[in-house]
Write an enzyme that holds these catalytic residues in place. Sequence first.
Site, short mmCIF file in Angstrom:
data_model
loop_
_atom_site.label_atom_id
_atom_site.label_comp_id
_atom_site.label_asym_id
_atom_site.label_seq_id
_atom_site.Cartn_x
_atom_site.Cartn_y
_atom_site.Cartn_z
CG HIS A 45 -8.01 -1.64 7.75
ND1 HIS A 45 -8.64 -0.66 7.02
CD2 HIS A 45 -6.96 -1.04 8.36
CE1 HIS A 45 -7.98 0.50 7.18
NE2 HIS A 45 -6.96 0.29 7.99
CD GLU A 51 -5.10 -2.08 5.70
OE1 GLU A 51 -4.10 -1.82 6.39
OE2 GLU A 51 -5.64 -1.26 4.94
CG HIS A 92 -6.42 0.65 12.72
ND1 HIS A 92 -7.06 1.86 12.67
CD2 HIS A 92 -5.83 0.48 11.50
CE1 HIS A 92 -6.87 2.40 11.48
NE2 HIS A 92 -6.12 1.59 10.75
CD GLU A 93 -3.47 -2.21 10.83
OE1 GLU A 93 -4.05 -2.24 9.73
OE2 GLU A 93 -2.92 -1.19 11.28
CG ASP A 134 4.52 6.29 -0.14
OD1 ASP A 134 3.53 5.77 0.39
OD2 ASP A 134 5.33 5.65 -0.85
CD GLU A 170 -6.36 3.57 7.04
OE1 GLU A 170 -6.61 3.29 8.23
OE2 GLU A 170 -5.71 2.80 6.29
CD GLN A 210 -3.00 1.00 2.30
OE1 GLN A 210 -2.65 0.54 3.38
NE2 GLN A 210 -4.19 1.55 2.13
CE1 TYR A 262 -4.11 7.11 8.15
CE2 TYR A 262 -4.81 5.31 9.57
CZ TYR A 262 -4.02 5.78 8.55
OH TYR A 262 -3.16 4.94 7.92
N1 BES Z 1 -3.37 0.69 6.01
C1 BES Z 1 -2.67 1.39 7.02
C2 BES Z 1 -1.21 1.53 6.76
C3 BES Z 1 -0.88 2.21 5.44
C4 BES Z 1 -1.60 3.27 4.98
C5 BES Z 1 0.19 1.77 4.72
C6 BES Z 1 -1.28 3.87 3.77
C7 BES Z 1 0.51 2.36 3.52
C8 BES Z 1 -0.22 3.42 3.04
C9 BES Z 1 -2.88 0.76 8.40
O1 BES Z 1 -4.14 0.22 8.57
C10 BES Z 1 -2.76 1.84 9.42
O2 BES Z 1 -3.55 2.73 9.36
N2 BES Z 1 -1.81 1.74 10.34
C11 BES Z 1 -1.65 2.68 11.41
C12 BES Z 1 -2.32 2.13 12.63
C13 BES Z 1 -3.13 3.05 13.43
C14 BES Z 1 -3.87 4.15 12.82
C15 BES Z 1 -3.83 2.40 14.57
C16 BES Z 1 -0.16 2.86 11.64
O3 BES Z 1 0.62 2.31 10.87
O4 BES Z 1 0.23 3.56 12.55
ZN ZN Z 2 -5.66 1.71 8.79
#
Ligand code: BES
Ligand code: ZN
Length: 590
Positions: free
Chosen positions: A291, A263, A287-288, A367, A310, A129, A375
């Site tokens: 998803h 996730e 959280h994951e 990125d 998110e 991702q 979020y």
């Molecule tokens: N899907 C995301 C991580 C992500 C987003 C990777 C966009 C690449 C591009 C994952 O579910 C996430 O949101 N992780 C958060 C956790 C948190 C909000 C509880 C993190 O990595 O901190």
């Molecule tokens: Zn997430």
Amino acid sequence: MSCRDPHSFTDLTQGRIAHMNLDLNVDFGTSRIQGSAECQLAEAAGGPLDMDSRDLEIQTITAADGTSLDFDTDHTDEIIGTRLRVQLPEGTSSFTVKYLTSPGASALQWLEPAQTDGGKHPYLFSQCQAIHARSVIPCQDSPLARFTFKCDMTVPEALTVVMAAAPGEARDGATAGTRTFAFEMPQSIPPYLFAFAVGNIVSEDLGPRSRVYTEPETLKKSAWEFAEVDTMLTNAENVFGPYLWDRFDFLVMPGSFPYGGMENPRLTFLTPTLLAGDRSLVNVLAHELAHSWTGNLVTNASINDFWLNEGFTVWAERRILENMEGLEAKALSAAIGRNGLMEAMNSFGMDSDFTKLEIDGSGTDPDEFYSLVPYEKGFLFVALLEETVGREKFDDFVKKYIKEFSFTSLTTAQFEKFMNDELPGVAEKIGAEEWIHQPGLPQNAPVFTSDQLTMLEGLAKGWSDGQRPDVAVAKAWTPDDWQIFMQALPRTLPEADCAWLDSNFDLTNQGNCEILSNWLVIAAGSGYEPAFDRMRSFLSEVGRMKYLKPLYSALNGGEKTKALAGEIFAANAGGYHPIARGGIERIVVG
Ligand code: BES
Ligand code: ZN
């Protein structure tokens, strides 16, 4: 339907790859994967078919009967990558691409043994991702193009492969000293959820549907930290309806994993920074898990609609938290989120388009604009909807939303239509238009408060007037309490204040990464030298961008510490995941 994804060359009017048979050979010596991808189309097609690739060396493309097909890689975009255009003879239903990945593949991190817990074996993992799957497999790398797959993966015989898919039998590989692991993904996924890891990996069962994988050295700690996974799963099913991915396993990664969690279906990836020893950071697992519905079943159509993934997931994460720990815990978590939201919005600028829920990401690297806005503004919007229509009605709405859009990818406009159909009049009542399409945070954002929250923030606000927490009381604060308190402190403190905090609470030696990182950011902003060594070691052990970015920014922002930021980055850049390396480079090098 043509593809509206601004970050992909995919054009679904040309055809859709519905299934892939992958054969991947991992070579740790050259840091390359030799791949073969048999692409099966949903319907027979003819003419050009455009796929995404990045830094892939395409060797041959052949039709089912073995004849070579023409292709070109003439188009390259700095952000999107290289368009792989295959010329399909009329009536083609499958073709095979043979290719080689690059050692610099943006999704992959190749770890030396020294970067692992065990220190003896190399390790490889993927993080696809948002738009990195194309650096591992040629594909229609848009969430609009779901596919199922089978994958054989061949690795040195001492290593194990885990994949976000159902594992089959492992067998000896075709060449001596190798082993081939077989996987199958029967549920269709968007390409960004393709994921695997290779290393010295073992596992322990935690419940009827869950197992933790990790290196042997980390297994016991991981199994203890995440022992509640089955309760979470039950709670999540109560919110969303049945879990449709059969198993919910997860992998605790090496320290360089750039996110808190990812996730990947059937195999969530988690950072080892969650192993606090007190289960205080398990919200990331919740959280994951959430998803599995919002994101993996119902998927954003493109990164423009990322808030649908998110925002709903953070809402679900906090609902699970409320069920398991109560309203106080939820209020603190929402308050920490709101701090992060305000910081993110301020750094974009309150009127920036990136503070909208639906955004236009075209022409920009996902990125680069990744932030907490989707979020936390997303969470507040969903929470406002819930608050407005009432929990019971909202829960029905959410279950119906999941059911209706399962295994599809939807746009914000489709969501708005569904909301208007199911909850007529509510959008106008809460000002959904402003929430979704205007920058900033609307006035009617829900506020989560609690006595503890008010006390902690009040205490920190009085810091400059000489107010101090009672040492004995503060020693018993939870990690969330500490985060709230520190986030409300001034960003720069006099040396004596830093020393007071550090000597009373031993913050520099904190094992909890949330407390430690909040502290180090203050210490860096304050140029507090006794913490410099810990900054050095933290930035060399951990690759999670949530911690790297604020700390590098704080160091880079100070006269006294700017050189230190550059020096630490130079020493550690090689050990960061390519995505993290790029992110920090933007901060330190500009
Ligand atoms: N899907 C995301 C991580 C992500 C987003 C990777 C966009 C690449 C591009 C994952 O579910 C996430 O949101 N992780 C958060 C956790 C948190 C909000 C509880 C993190 O990595 O901190
Ligand atoms: Zn997430």
